[in-house]
Motif scaffolding. Structure first.
Motif, PDB file in Angstrom:
ATOM      1  N   VAL A 122      -5.737   4.368 -17.975  1.00 20.35           N
ATOM      2  CA  VAL A 122      -4.988   4.908 -17.695  1.00 20.35           C
ATOM      3  C   VAL A 122      -3.680   3.953 -16.740  1.00 20.35           C
ATOM      4  O   VAL A 122      -4.553   3.785 -15.550  1.00 20.35           O
ATOM      5  N   PRO A 123      -2.902   2.542 -17.244  1.00 15.29           N
ATOM      6  CA  PRO A 123      -2.471   1.822 -15.720  1.00 15.29           C
ATOM      7  C   PRO A 123      -2.250   2.596 -15.184  1.00 15.29           C
ATOM      8  O   PRO A 123      -2.671   2.202 -13.633  1.00 15.29           O
ATOM      9  N   LEU A 124      -1.868   3.638 -14.455  1.00 21.00           N
ATOM     10  CA  LEU A 124      -1.574   4.216 -13.147  1.00 21.00           C
ATOM     11  C   LEU A 124      -3.096   4.586 -12.676  1.00 21.00           C
ATOM     12  O   LEU A 124      -2.637   3.637 -11.181  1.00 21.00           O
ATOM     13  N   GLN A 125      -3.953   4.664 -12.784  1.00 22.50           N
ATOM     14  CA  GLN A 125      -4.984   5.203 -12.620  1.00 22.50           C
ATOM     15  C   GLN A 125      -5.397   3.497 -11.555  1.00 22.50           C
ATOM     16  O   GLN A 125      -6.068   3.477 -11.129  1.00 22.50           O
ATOM     17  N   LEU A 126      -5.829   2.286 -12.892  1.00 25.16           N
ATOM     18  CA  LEU A 126      -6.151   1.265 -12.871  1.00 25.16           C
ATOM     19  C   LEU A 126      -5.496   0.694 -11.327  1.00 25.16           C
ATOM     20  O   LEU A 126      -5.828  -0.077 -10.310  1.00 25.16           O
ATOM     21  N   VAL A 127      -4.207   0.736 -11.153  1.00 21.71           N
ATOM     22  CA  VAL A 127      -3.421  -0.367  -9.843  1.00 21.71           C
ATOM     23  C   VAL A 127      -4.356   1.006  -8.472  1.00 21.71           C
ATOM     24  O   VAL A 127      -3.445   0.822  -8.174  1.00 21.71           O
ATOM     25  N   LYS A 128      -4.315   2.613  -8.709  1.00 25.19           N
ATOM     26  CA  LYS A 128      -4.498   2.853  -7.358  1.00 25.19           C
ATOM     27  C   LYS A 128      -5.819   2.758  -7.618  1.00 25.19           C
ATOM     28  O   LYS A 128      -6.256   2.542  -6.261  1.00 25.19           O
ATOM     29  N   ALA A 129      -6.861   2.252  -7.958  1.00 25.86           N
ATOM     30  CA  ALA A 129      -8.215   1.631  -7.955  1.00 25.86           C
ATOM     31  C   ALA A 129      -7.922   0.179  -7.398  1.00 25.86           C
ATOM     32  O   ALA A 129      -9.044  -0.130  -6.127  1.00 25.86           O
ATOM     33  N   ALA A 155       0.727  -0.976   0.269  1.00 27.18           N
ATOM     34  CA  ALA A 155      -0.371  -0.422  -0.121  1.00 27.18           C
ATOM     35  C   ALA A 155       0.769   1.073  -0.148  1.00 27.18           C
ATOM     36  O   ALA A 155       2.258   1.184   0.750  1.00 27.18           O
ATOM     37  N   THR A 156      -0.085   2.263  -0.443  1.00 30.42           N
ATOM     38  CA  THR A 156       0.886   3.797  -0.836  1.00 30.42           C
ATOM     39  C   THR A 156       0.277   4.301   0.822  1.00 30.42           C
ATOM     40  O   THR A 156      -0.656   3.867   1.150  1.00 30.42           O
ATOM     41  N   ASN A 157       1.079   5.227   1.244  1.00 27.36           N
ATOM     42  CA  ASN A 157       0.446   5.873   3.049  1.00 27.36           C
ATOM     43  C   ASN A 157      -0.329   7.237   1.595  1.00 27.36           C
ATOM     44  O   ASN A 157      -0.520   8.127   2.957  1.00 27.36           O
ATOM     45  N   PHE A 158      -0.046   7.552   1.085  1.00 30.02           N
ATOM     46  CA  PHE A 158      -1.211   8.841   0.340  1.00 30.02           C
ATOM     47  C   PHE A 158      -1.479   8.046  -1.332  1.00 30.02           C
ATOM     48  O   PHE A 158      -0.759   7.088  -1.401  1.00 30.02           O
ATOM     49  N   ASN A 159      -2.045   9.689  -2.003  1.00 29.89           N
ATOM     50  CA  ASN A 159      -2.627   9.038  -2.452  1.00 29.89           C
ATOM     51  C   ASN A 159      -1.871   7.933  -4.053  1.00 29.89           C
ATOM     52  O   ASN A 159      -0.155   8.439  -4.253  1.00 29.89           O
ATOM     53  N   PRO A 160      -2.458   6.960  -3.893  1.00 31.92           N
ATOM     54  CA  PRO A 160      -1.215   5.937  -4.679  1.00 31.92           C
ATOM     55  C   PRO A 160      -0.470   6.947  -6.209  1.00 31.92           C
ATOM     56  O   PRO A 160       0.479   6.595  -6.414  1.00 31.92           O
ATOM     57  N   GLU A 161      -1.392   7.313  -6.845  1.00 30.86           N
ATOM     58  CA  GLU A 161      -1.564   7.610  -8.455  1.00 30.86           C
ATOM     59  C   GLU A 161       0.103   9.076  -7.778  1.00 30.86           C
ATOM     60  O   GLU A 161       1.184   8.993  -9.041  1.00 30.86           O
ATOM     61  N   ILE A 162      -0.519   9.994  -6.843  1.00 27.71           N
ATOM     62  CA  ILE A 162       0.658  10.826  -7.049  1.00 27.71           C
ATOM     63  C   ILE A 162       1.721  10.123  -6.321  1.00 27.71           C
ATOM     64  O   ILE A 162       3.280  10.703  -6.857  1.00 27.71           O
ATOM     65  N   ASN A 163       2.082   9.075  -5.532  1.00 25.42           N
ATOM     66  CA  ASN A 163       3.460   8.443  -4.774  1.00 25.42           C
ATOM     67  C   ASN A 163       3.854   8.022  -5.987  1.00 25.42           C
ATOM     68  O   ASN A 163       4.727   8.249  -5.646  1.00 25.42           O
ATOM     69  N   PHE A 164       3.174   7.453  -7.146  1.00 20.15           N
ATOM     70  CA  PHE A 164       4.468   6.599  -7.833  1.00 20.15           C
ATOM     71  C   PHE A 164       4.760   7.681  -9.201  1.00 20.15           C
ATOM     72  O   PHE A 164       5.953   7.698  -9.217  1.00 20.15           O
ATOM     73  N   LEU A 216       2.738   1.454 -13.843  1.00 22.56           N
ATOM     74  CA  LEU A 216       2.741   3.287 -13.621  1.00 22.56           C
ATOM     75  C   LEU A 216       2.846   3.764 -14.799  1.00 22.56           C
ATOM     76  O   LEU A 216       2.744   5.312 -14.002  1.00 22.56           O
ATOM     77  N   SER A 217       2.647   3.423 -15.849  1.00 29.73           N
ATOM     78  CA  SER A 217       2.398   4.028 -16.899  1.00 29.73           C
ATOM     79  C   SER A 217       1.413   5.827 -16.260  1.00 29.73           C
ATOM     80  O   SER A 217      -0.065   5.382 -16.661  1.00 29.73           O
ATOM     81  N   GLU A 218       0.887   7.113 -16.821  1.00 26.76           N
ATOM     82  CA  GLU A 218       0.179   7.973 -17.043  1.00 26.76           C
ATOM     83  C   GLU A 218      -0.496   7.269 -17.974  1.00 26.76           C
ATOM     84  O   GLU A 218      -1.335   8.773 -18.201  1.00 26.76           O
ATOM     85  N   LYS A 219       0.439   7.120 -19.358  1.00 26.72           N
ATOM     86  CA  LYS A 219      -0.388   7.106 -20.985  1.00 26.72           C
ATOM     87  C   LYS A 219      -1.118   6.479 -21.053  1.00 26.72           C
ATOM     88  O   LYS A 219      -1.478   5.422 -20.671  1.00 26.72           O
ATOM     89  N   PRO A 220      -2.349   7.055 -21.491  1.00 23.56           N
ATOM     90  CA  PRO A 220      -3.528   5.227 -21.972  1.00 23.56           C
ATOM     91  C   PRO A 220      -3.525   4.389 -23.089  1.00 23.56           C
ATOM     92  O   PRO A 220      -2.371   4.798 -23.339  1.00 23.56           O
ATOM     93  N   VAL A 221      -3.967   3.394 -22.492  1.00 25.83           N
ATOM     94  CA  VAL A 221      -3.548   1.869 -23.598  1.00 25.83           C
ATOM     95  C   VAL A 221      -4.517   1.689 -23.838  1.00 25.83           C
ATOM     96  O   VAL A 221      -6.001   1.980 -22.940  1.00 25.83           O
TER      97      VAL A 221
END
Length: 424
Positions: free
Chosen positions: A293-300, A190-199, A279-284
Motif C-alpha cells: 500500500v503506497p500510503l503505508q510505505l510513505v508512513k514507514a 514530517a507530519t505532526n501525527f500518524n502520517p497515514e491518517i494525516n494524508f 498517497l493511495s490507500e489501494k494496494p499496488v
C-alpha cells in the motif's frame, strides 16, 4: 463515580495523556497503557517516573500489549484492569472495535478522532452517522458514556462553538475554525501525527457546511489570511475535518468551516507524493508479485511524529472565529488557545500538537470521574456542559482566551460555577 483509566495508544498523544492522568491519579485511580508495541508503553512509564509525574507515587501504572482491533481482547483487558474509563488514542481504524468493547464491558469511552474505514477515504457527510452514531441506541440502553472527538479539534473547538452560540450571540452566521502550527521541527518533511491518517484527511474531498448544506471543494483550492494572537499573520486552507460532521447537525449555524495552516514546502511535497500515486490507500503489485500500500510505505519512511518533540520550537494557535448578531448589533469574537512546543516537551516529553490533543481527553476523563460528564449515553463535545471543561483545561495546561471585536485586550476565559452548575 468512575475511576481507573485504560489508555489505548502509545504515540505522542498517548504519552501526553499518560502523563496528565498520572498527574491526577488520586482522582482517576489506576493508570494502564496498552499498545501493540509494549516497549512504547514501558518507555512512557519510564518518562513518567523520570519526571516524578505521579500525583500519588504509590499509584498503579502498568503497560500491556494489545491489538485494539480485537474487540474480545480489548474487553478482556478492560475487565482485567478494572478500568471504568477508556481513552482511545489509537489510530482511527480501531474506534469501533474499542467502542464495542466498552459497550460490552460497561466502561466509559473517549476518543479524539472520527472512525475511519481503512478501505475508504473521505466518507459521505455527516461521517459520524456512518459509524459511531449507529451505536447511540446501544449506549443509551446500557448507560454507557461515550464522548466522541475530545481532542482539541475536534473537541475543544466544539465546546468553543457551543459556548459562542449559547452565551455570546443571539444569532450566529458563521463559525470558522482556524488551526495554525507556527512551530518548526527542523526536519526536511514530517507530519505532526500518524502520517497515514494525516494524508488521508487531505487526499479526498474537502467537505464544509455552507448555507446550511454540504459543499465540496478540492484541497488547497480556497485559502484565507488572518492576523492571529501571538503567531501573527498566517495563511490557512479550507479543509474537511471531523468536527464539521457533528457541529453541522447539532448547532443551528448555516456556515461552519475548518481552516488549517500549511507552508509552501509542505504543499509542494504533498502534491508530488499525491501526483506520483504514493498517497493511495489501494494496494499496488510489485514486479515480484508482492503487494504494497503506497500510503503505508510513505508512513514507514517518514519520521515517527513522536520523534519530533525534542527539537520542536514555536507555538500553535487554534480557535474559533465566530460572527453573528447580539442585541441587534453585528459581533465578531475569536476564542482560542496558544500552546508552546518547548513547554510541552519540558512537561510531558511531547510536542505541542500532541499536547493539545491529549490534554482535553484527560480533562474529559476527570469530568467523567467527577460525574459532571458521566452522561450515560453517546455525545459529541458540543452537547456537554462546556464551562466546567474550559475551566478545567485552564487549570491543567490549555488556557482559553477570547478576543471580542477589534479589542486587542484579549482576556482569559473562565467561569464562576456553583456546585450545581459544576454537576450539570
Amino acid at each position: 463515580m468512575k475511576k481507573n483509566v485504560l489508555i489505548i495508544g502509545a504515540g505522542g498523544v498517548g504519552q501526553v495523556a499518560a502523563h496528565k492522568c498520572a498527574q491526577h491519579n488520586r482522582q482517576l485511580g489506576d493508570i494502564h497503557i496498552a499498545s501493540r508495541n509494549i516497549r512504547k508503553c514501558l518507555a512512557i512509564i519510564d518518562s513518567i517516573h523520570e519526571k516524578g509525574a505521579l500525583q500519588d507515587p504509590k499509584g498503579v501504572l502498568r503497560a500491556h500489549a494489545l491489538d485494539a482491533m480485537d474487540t474480545a481482547a480489548t474487553r478482556r483487558l478492560i475487565e482485567k484492569t478494572g478500568a471504568q474509563i477508556v481513552i482511545n488514542l489509537g489510530h482511527a481504524f480501531v474506534n469501533m472495535s474499542v467502542l464495542e468493547a466498552c459497550i460490552q464491558s460497561g466502561a466509559a469511552y473517549i476518543d479524539t478522532a472520527i472512525h475511519e474505514d481503512p478501505t475508504r477515504i473521505c466518507e459521505a457527510p455527516p461521517w459520524y452517522a456512518n459509524h459511531e452514531w449507529k451505536r447511540k441506541p446501544a449506549c443509551a440502553e446500557k448507560g454507557i458514556t461515550a464522548i466522541l472527538g475530545c481532542g482539541f479539534d475536534p473537541g475543544v473547538v466544539n465546546a468553543y462553538a457551543a459556548l459562542a452560540v449559547q452565551e455570546y450571540f443571539d444569532h450566529v452566521d458563521s463559525i470558522d475554525i482556524i488551526d495554525i502550527n507556527a512551530g518548526s521541527h527542523g526536519r526536511y518533511f514530517a507530519t505532526n501525527f500518524n502520517p497515514e491518517i494525516n494524508f488521508r484527511e487531505f487526499t479526498g474531498k474537502v467537505w464544509s457546511w455552507q448555507n446550511s448544506a454540504w459543499t465540496q471543494n478540492r484541497m488547497f483550492e480556497v485559502k484565507r489570511t488572518d492576523t492571529l494572537p501571538i503567531v501573527g499573520q498566517q495563511t490557512s486552507y479550507l479543509t474537511g475535518h471531523d468536527e464539521l460532521h457533528s457541529l453541522s447537525q447539532h448547532l443551528n449555524v448555516p456556515n461552519i468551516r475548518f481552516w488549517m495552516g500549511f507552508g509552501e514546502h509542505y504543499i509542494n511535497v504533498f502534491t508530488v507524493l499525491r501526483n506520483l500515486g504514493l498517497l493511495s490507500e489501494k494496494p499496488v503489485k510489485l514486479d515480484d508479485g508482492r503487494e504494497v500500500v503506497p500510503l503505508q510505505l510513505v508512513k514507514a519512511v517518514l519520521p515517527d511524529p513522536a520523534s519530533l518533540a525534542p527539537g520542536y520550537v514555536g507555538k500553535t494557535c487554534i480557535g474559533n472565529l465566530v460572527k453573528g448578531q447580539k442585541d441587534g448589533q453585528e459581533r465578531e469574537i475569536f476564542i482560542y488557545n496558544v500552546a508552546d512546543h518547548v513547554e510541552a516537551f519540558a512537561e510531558v516529553g511531547s510536542q505541542g500538537i500532541s499536547y493539545t490533543a491529549g490534554v482535553p481527553a484527560v480533562a474529559a476523563a476527570v469530568l467523567i470521574a467527577q460525574g459532571t460528564w458521566d452522561v450515560q449515553k453517546m455525545v459529541n463535545v458540543e452537547e456537554l456542559p462546556c464551562k466546567p471543561f474550559i475551566n478545567l483545561m485552564n487549570a491543567i495546561g490549555l488556557p482559553t482566551h477570547i478576543r471580542i471585536g477589534n479589542n486587542q485586550e484579549d482576556m482569559l476565559l473562565s467561569f464562576e460555577l456553583d456546585e450545581q452548575a459544576q454537576e450539570a
